[in-house]
Design a protein around this motif. Structure first.
Motif, short mmCIF file in Angstrom:
data_model
loop_
_atom_site.label_atom_id
_atom_site.label_comp_id
_atom_site.label_asym_id
_atom_site.label_seq_id
_atom_site.Cartn_x
_atom_site.Cartn_y
_atom_site.Cartn_z
N ASN A 290 10.15 -138.13 79.98
CA ASN A 290 9.90 -136.68 79.90
C ASN A 290 10.33 -136.08 78.56
OD1 ASN A 290 8.95 -136.79 82.55
ND2 ASN A 290 10.95 -136.33 83.42
N VAL A 291 10.15 -136.83 77.48
CA VAL A 291 10.48 -136.33 76.15
C VAL A 291 9.23 -135.70 75.54
CG1 VAL A 291 11.30 -136.90 73.84
CG2 VAL A 291 12.21 -138.11 75.82
N ASP A 292 9.36 -134.49 75.03
CA ASP A 292 8.27 -133.80 74.34
C ASP A 292 8.60 -133.76 72.85
OD1 ASP A 292 6.36 -132.17 73.28
OD2 ASP A 292 6.75 -130.45 74.58
N PRO A 293 7.98 -134.63 72.04
CA PRO A 293 8.35 -134.67 70.61
C PRO A 293 7.93 -133.43 69.84
CG PRO A 293 6.49 -136.12 71.06
CD PRO A 293 6.98 -135.64 72.38
N ALA A 294 7.08 -132.59 70.45
CA ALA A 294 6.70 -131.34 69.79
C ALA A 294 7.73 -130.25 70.01
CB ALA A 294 5.33 -130.88 70.31
N ASN A 295 8.71 -130.51 70.88
CA ASN A 295 9.74 -129.53 71.21
C ASN A 295 11.10 -130.02 70.70
OD1 ASN A 295 11.72 -127.95 72.45
ND2 ASN A 295 10.65 -127.82 74.39
N PRO A 296 11.63 -129.41 69.65
CA PRO A 296 12.91 -129.88 69.08
C PRO A 296 14.05 -129.91 70.10
CG PRO A 296 11.86 -128.32 67.61
CD PRO A 296 11.07 -128.30 68.87
N GLU A 297 14.07 -128.98 71.04
CA GLU A 297 15.13 -128.97 72.05
C GLU A 297 15.02 -130.16 72.99
OE1 GLU A 297 17.89 -127.10 72.25
OE2 GLU A 297 17.20 -126.40 70.29
N SER A 298 13.78 -130.54 73.33
CA SER A 298 13.56 -131.72 74.19
C SER A 298 14.03 -132.98 73.47
CB SER A 298 12.08 -131.83 74.55
OG SER A 298 11.84 -132.99 75.31
N VAL A 299 13.73 -133.09 72.19
CA VAL A 299 14.16 -134.25 71.40
C VAL A 299 15.68 -134.29 71.32
CG1 VAL A 299 14.15 -135.28 69.10
CG2 VAL A 299 12.03 -134.35 70.05
N LYS A 300 16.30 -133.14 71.03
CA LYS A 300 17.76 -133.07 70.92
C LYS A 300 18.43 -133.50 72.22
CE LYS A 300 21.49 -129.83 69.79
NZ LYS A 300 21.80 -128.42 69.42
N LYS A 301 17.91 -133.01 73.34
CA LYS A 301 18.47 -133.36 74.65
C LYS A 301 18.35 -134.86 74.90
CE LYS A 301 17.68 -132.76 79.59
NZ LYS A 301 16.77 -132.18 80.62
N ALA A 302 17.19 -135.43 74.58
CA ALA A 302 16.96 -136.86 74.82
C ALA A 302 17.90 -137.71 73.96
CB ALA A 302 15.51 -137.21 74.54
N VAL A 303 18.10 -137.31 72.71
CA VAL A 303 19.01 -138.05 71.83
C VAL A 303 20.43 -138.04 72.41
CG1 VAL A 303 20.13 -138.08 69.57
CG2 VAL A 303 17.67 -137.73 69.72
N GLU A 304 20.89 -136.89 72.87
CA GLU A 304 22.23 -136.79 73.44
C GLU A 304 22.35 -137.61 74.72
OE1 GLU A 304 24.92 -135.48 72.00
OE2 GLU A 304 23.53 -135.24 70.32
N ASN A 305 21.33 -137.57 75.56
CA ASN A 305 21.34 -138.39 76.78
C ASN A 305 21.38 -139.88 76.44
OD1 ASN A 305 21.27 -136.16 78.42
ND2 ASN A 305 19.08 -136.26 78.83
N GLY A 306 20.61 -140.25 75.40
CA GLY A 306 20.59 -141.65 74.98
C GLY A 306 21.93 -142.11 74.45
#
Length: 501
Positions: A290-306
């Motif tokens: 559920n990562v949306d690379p067009a959304n910086p907040e989605s990317v940031k959240k995924a990086v932190e979760n990772g």
């Protein structure tokens, strides 16, 4: 006599040095006016930087405007440095061009660590200005004179400091991992992975990944202890196809299966691992959904979760793998490995049957290969491999958005169906295409766009690429591996409903 011989030798040496200097001079790109670029590349993913480098070396003015904060995308910022090599059915490599140089050094072990990849990436960007952190504010679309096609007249964007700029060019290239340009052109979206792995989401994408970095691994012990096991013992303990060489691992699916993720949005699959030397190891295995690379907040959240999941995984690996008892996390990438996002119709959309039947095209720009490897979604976590082609062509038309005269797509934006994309997406396949397209942009001339070239002109361009760069993209034949399929079976295969052995 001795004086005469010495003079002759010195003269010969000087002539040799002069010739060497002339050779070096001939490979230096001529100066260009960067205020009037021929090519504007949006995004700095490595596949498009091969295009940039080739076009610049052939004399075109190239500039890069990048929506990401730092250049390098998947390869540099995401540190996706476990490289997949395309080969044909006999195991022969399909690497050609500049990307082959990267793989040669990678396999020798001289490019393994992030700094070494950065140095290589710098050779692609040398002399090409990159403006990072921009935001596209407008794309001016015009009618192409004397044609039924449209074109991009200019791109307007805002810089990091808020300055508004507009740039014009002969060509515009979408080299992002989130369709920053093509999503704004009114094109039809190519149906995605949701058609292969149906779920609750009407639009879905393959999982992204955060690369996991570790240090303190005793690779010699790791390889030796697993190598002691019989094939049956290895597969029972670690999973099918588990292999540990002095450089790589693959398989180890049971190690992933025994890990309990902290949430449904993360998953540990089999471990694709690279020995980076000196106890440093990089793993491609942590999937993020559920990562949306067009959304910086989605990317940031995924990086932190990772990052948080990596901290949990290291303890699991210490218990599971010999030689990993002292392993520690060795930092984190700044960005993700984005496998898949929205793609938009090109003049030709590659189908899975094209790949499996080894189809070649009059406008080939790459000879490609790799299994049709579809990574999973949150509701279909393990994904699936649909078939293994021999080799196939990638046409220029699959890199030209439908109905546009001066737009090119690079890398993950390639025109390929959901199933075909499992193979077409692999970096060396589209990197070679990028390099060839960059060469052809320049060679086609100032008054001829690539979208306008005839079959005869394309043949001449392909011959030039082969003669000057030793890149062969014509006269290649592969094995048709689906000759016995019925029309109905072909339809099912293209839709992802049929798996070939």
């Amino acid at each position: 006599m001795k004086k005469f011989v010495l003079t002759a030798v010195l003269a010969s040496v000087c002539l040799g040095l002069l010739a060497a200097c002339e050779d070096k001079k001939s490979t230096t790109p001529p100066p260009v006016d960067l205020s009037k670029p021929d090519v504007v590349i949006v995004g700095s993913e490595v596949e498009g930087m091969y295009l940039a480098r080739a076009a610049r070396d052939e004399g075109l003015a190239v500039v890069v405007i990048d929506p990401r904060e730092k250049p390098g995308g998947q390869l540099i910022q995401g540190e996706m440095q476990y490289l997949d090599e395309p080969s044909d059915g006999s195991g022969k490599t399909l690497l050609q061009g500049r990307v082959k140089q990267l793989f040669d050094s990678y396999k020798k072990g001289t490019i393994r660590k992030s700094g070494e990849f950065q140095s290589y990436f710098d050779t692609l960007t040398d002399g090409i200005p990159i403006e990072s952190g921009i935001t596209i504010t407008n794309i001016a679309i015009e009618k192409q004179a004397g044609s039924d096609k449209q074109k991009i007249g200019s791109v307007s964007y805002r810089t990091k400091d808020g300055t508004q700029k507009t740039v014009t060019a002969r060509y515009f290239v979408d080299n992002t991992d989130f369709a920053a340009v093509t999503s704004k052109l009114g094109l039809k979206r190519i149906p995605g992975i949701e058609t292969v792995f149906p779920g609750s989401k009407p639009v879905d994408h393959m999982a992204a990944s955060l690369m996991m970095k570790f240090k303190g691994v005793d690779w010699s012990k790791f390889q030796k202890e697993i190598g002691k096991l019989s094939k049956k013992e290895r597969e029972e303990k670690y999973g099918s196809e588990t292999t540990v060489t002095d450089t790589f691992t693959w398989g180890l699916g049971n190690v992933g299966s025994r890990f309990k993720p902290s949430s449904p949005e993360v998953f540990l699959r089999g471990l694709n691992t690279i020995n980076q030397r000196d106890g440093d190891v990089l793993i491609n295995a942590l999937l993020l959904y559920n990562v949306d690379p067009a959304n910086p907040e989605s990317v940031k959240k995924a990086v932190e979760n990772g990052k948080k999941e990596t901290d949990r995984i290291v303890a699991h690996l210490r218990q599971e793998l010999p030689g990993w008892e002292q392993a520690e996390v060795n930092g984190y990438p700044n960005y993700l490995y984005i496998r898949d996002y929205d793609r938009y119709e090109t003049e030709y959309v590659l189908q899975a049957t094209d790949l499996m039947s080894a189809t070649m095209y009059w406008d080939n720009v790459s000879i490609a290969g790799y299994p049709l490897d579809l990574q999973g979604t949150m509701e279909h976590t393990w994904g699936e491999r649909k078939g293994v082609p021999d080799k196939y062509g990638m046409p220029l038309r699959s890199f030209i958005p439908k109905g546009y005269a001066n737009v090119i797509v690079a890398g993950k934006n390639v025109g390929a169906s959901a199933v075909a994309y499992g193979s077409a997406r692999i970096q060396p396949n589209t990197s070679l295409a990028g390099e060839v397209i960059g060469i052809m942009m320049a060679k086609a001339g100032k008054d001829r766009l690539l979208s306008e070239v005839t079959e005869k002109e394309m043949k001449e361009l392909q011959q030039y690429v082969e003669k000057k760069y030793d890149i062969r993209i014509t006269g290649v034949k592969g094995k048709d591996k689906i000759a016995g399929l019925s029309d109905e079976q072909r339809r099912q295969f293209n839709e992802g409903k049929l798996v070939l052995p």
